[in-house]
Motif scaffolding. Structure first.
Motif, mmCIF file in Angstrom:
data_model
loop_
_atom_site.group_PDB
_atom_site.id
_atom_site.type_symbol
_atom_site.label_atom_id
_atom_site.label_comp_id
_atom_site.label_asym_id
_atom_site.label_seq_id
_atom_site.Cartn_x
_atom_site.Cartn_y
_atom_site.Cartn_z
ATOM 1 N N ILE A 149 -5.948 -3.675 -8.402
ATOM 2 C CA ILE A 149 -4.713 -3.377 -7.672
ATOM 3 C C ILE A 149 -3.941 -4.648 -7.352
ATOM 4 O O ILE A 149 -2.708 -4.669 -7.349
ATOM 5 C CB ILE A 149 -5.012 -2.575 -6.380
ATOM 6 N N SER B 224 -0.280 -5.660 -8.577
ATOM 7 C CA SER B 224 0.687 -6.091 -7.572
ATOM 8 C C SER B 224 1.368 -7.387 -7.984
ATOM 9 O O SER B 224 2.584 -7.560 -7.801
ATOM 10 C CB SER B 224 -0.003 -6.258 -6.220
ATOM 11 N N LEU C 217 0.829 -1.204 0.000
ATOM 12 C CA LEU C 217 0.000 0.000 0.000
ATOM 13 C C LEU C 217 0.868 1.261 0.000
ATOM 14 O O LEU C 217 0.566 2.241 -0.680
ATOM 15 C CB LEU C 217 -0.916 0.001 1.226
ATOM 16 N N ILE D 253 -6.692 -5.219 2.686
ATOM 17 C CA ILE D 253 -7.063 -3.952 2.054
ATOM 18 C C ILE D 253 -8.557 -3.677 2.230
ATOM 19 O O ILE D 253 -8.974 -2.563 2.565
ATOM 20 C CB ILE D 253 -6.691 -3.974 0.559
ATOM 21 N N SER E 130 -3.440 2.969 -4.229
ATOM 22 C CA SER E 130 -4.014 2.391 -3.009
ATOM 23 C C SER E 130 -5.087 3.304 -2.430
ATOM 24 O O SER E 130 -6.139 2.839 -1.980
ATOM 25 C CB SER E 130 -2.915 2.168 -1.968
#
Length: 408
Positions: free
Chosen positions: A304, A308, A14, A340, A21
């Motif tokens: 995300i 990643s 993050l 998250i 993020s």
């Protein structure tokens, strides 16, 4: 890999991609906020309504021309109904056999009340009723006496005052036996009610009750549309009481056997059922809006996590080379996705509960924390993390370690 290590990696991920993020977390926060703020606000309204109903006993039956709770535009069949006057209340009392404690209820005025040099704000309600008013509406006398049948019959100028009126007018004297003035007429204070408080910003102590016969003499009877309260002798006789009232009212108002009632008979249960339908629709609407928002947020989480996986391809290759199993890789990315989601969910819940309870402050009632919504929020975020994190996790687990080590 243990949870502590995975959580640390999730935080590092993050921090390394702050803007991405932040946008992903913002979508999660908005989604959870939309659900929690709506359910909290509706829970506040539900609490208010429950408290309001508790002011009228469970054995009390209310007779009115139109429903107490109405949503939308008033239906034409209600607008065309004849008013219910005091004469109907008197006929009902003469004929009923099971029901007891009839009290008519009419707000004759909202005005200033005066005593010597003191006066209230112009928002004191002047109710007209009889000796059954206090019991039917859950009031108790702090001091003084209730109306007697003779007070009603002879239209005496007596008044029972609420605590707010006492506090406004009698700071240095005691009210009993004193003469107050309302709309140019003097009334002797014979009783003071205990304080009841307020709900929805409306005080239940800012009132005066006078004999309804006195009110008719002063304010007139023309086009009065009143409510009538009666009590069942026992809660077990509530349905029989309703049946009796229905039959008597149909006779008094000359309703044809083929026609529907042109009046409403309601109890705590019927009012609660009506309001439950209303709040249920609000809950459903809030949930649908929130779920749509969460769907978009979930897609953002998947995005995300896929980015990643791409950015950490070499890391995945190294881990596999030193013995990390597919299960370990899957668990790592799933836990990151859940982490998250839980961060965004927690922030959304805190904001939602706080903003939702602004309604409680506005209407002057107790704040509410919808525990079931909070629990549902945590579970919902867990599900979102699992559903939208599973594809990136399995994609990471299937990467070839040799090709991953070559990735630039």
């Amino acid at each position: 890999m243990n949870i502590k290590e995975t959580t640390g990696q999730a935080l590092d991920s993050l921090k390394q991609n702050k803007v991405r993020s932040f946008l992903t977390l913002l979508a999660l926060v908005i989604g959870v906020f939309a659900v929690i703020v709506s359910t909290t606000a509706v829970a506040v309204l539900d609490s208010y309504f429950t408290n309001t109903l508790s002011l009228m006993g469970s054995d009390v039956v209310l007779v009115k021309r139109n429903p107490v709770v109405q949503t939308g535009r008033l239906d034409e069949k209600f607008r065309n109904r004849r008013p219910i006057g005091f004469d109907v209340a008197e006929q009902l009392e003469e004929r009923m056999q099971i029901a007891e404690g009839m009290s008519p209820l009419e707000a004759f005025a909202m005005t200033v009340v005066e005593y010597k040099e003191e006066e209230t704000e112009p928002d004191v309600r002047i109710y007209g009723s009889n000796e059954n008013y206090l019991l039917n509406n859950g009031y108790e006398l702090e001091d003084g006496r209730n109306f007697s049948p003779d007070d009603i019959q002879y239209a005496r100028k007596f008044a029972i005052i609420g605590k707010d009126v006492q506090n406004a007018l009698f700071t240095n004297e005691y009210p009993l036996g004193k003469m107050i003035r309302v709309s140019g007429h003097a009334y002797e204070v014979i009783g003071i009610t205990d304080q009841k408080g307020q709900v929805f910003g409306q005080s239940f102590d800012n009132f005066i009750v006078i004999p309804y016969t006195t009110g008719l003499n002063i304010y007139g009877a023309y086009k009065r549309d009143i409510a009538i309260q009666v009590r069942a002798p026992q809660i077990e006789f509530l349905e029989r009481t309703i049946d009796e009232l229905t039959g008597i009212m149909r006779v008094i108002r000359k309703v044809s056997p083929m026609d529907e009632n042109d009046f409403e008979i309601e109890t705590n249960n019927t009012l609660s059922g009506t309001f439950d339908t209303f709040t249920g629709a609000l809950y459903l609407g809030g949930a649908v809006i929130g779920l749509i928002t969460l769907l978009g947020a979930g897609i953002g989480v998947m995005n995300i996590m896929l980015v990643s996986v791409t950015e950490r391809t070499r890391e995945i290759g190294v881990r596999k080379t030193v013995g990390a199993t597919r299960k370990a890789i899957v668990n790592q990315f799933l836990i990151e996705a859940i982490f998250i989601c839980q961060i965004g969910g927690f922030a959304g819940m805190v904001l939602g509960i706080g903003v939702g309870n602004l309604m409680a402050v506005w209407i002057g009632t107790s704040p509410v924390v919808p525990v079931w919504s909070v629990v549902g929020g945590f579970i919902g975020m867990l599900v979102v993390g699992l559903v939208f994190g599973v594809y990136p996790a399995f994609k990471a687990a299937k990467l070839d370690p040799i090709e991953s080590l070559r990735y630039e």
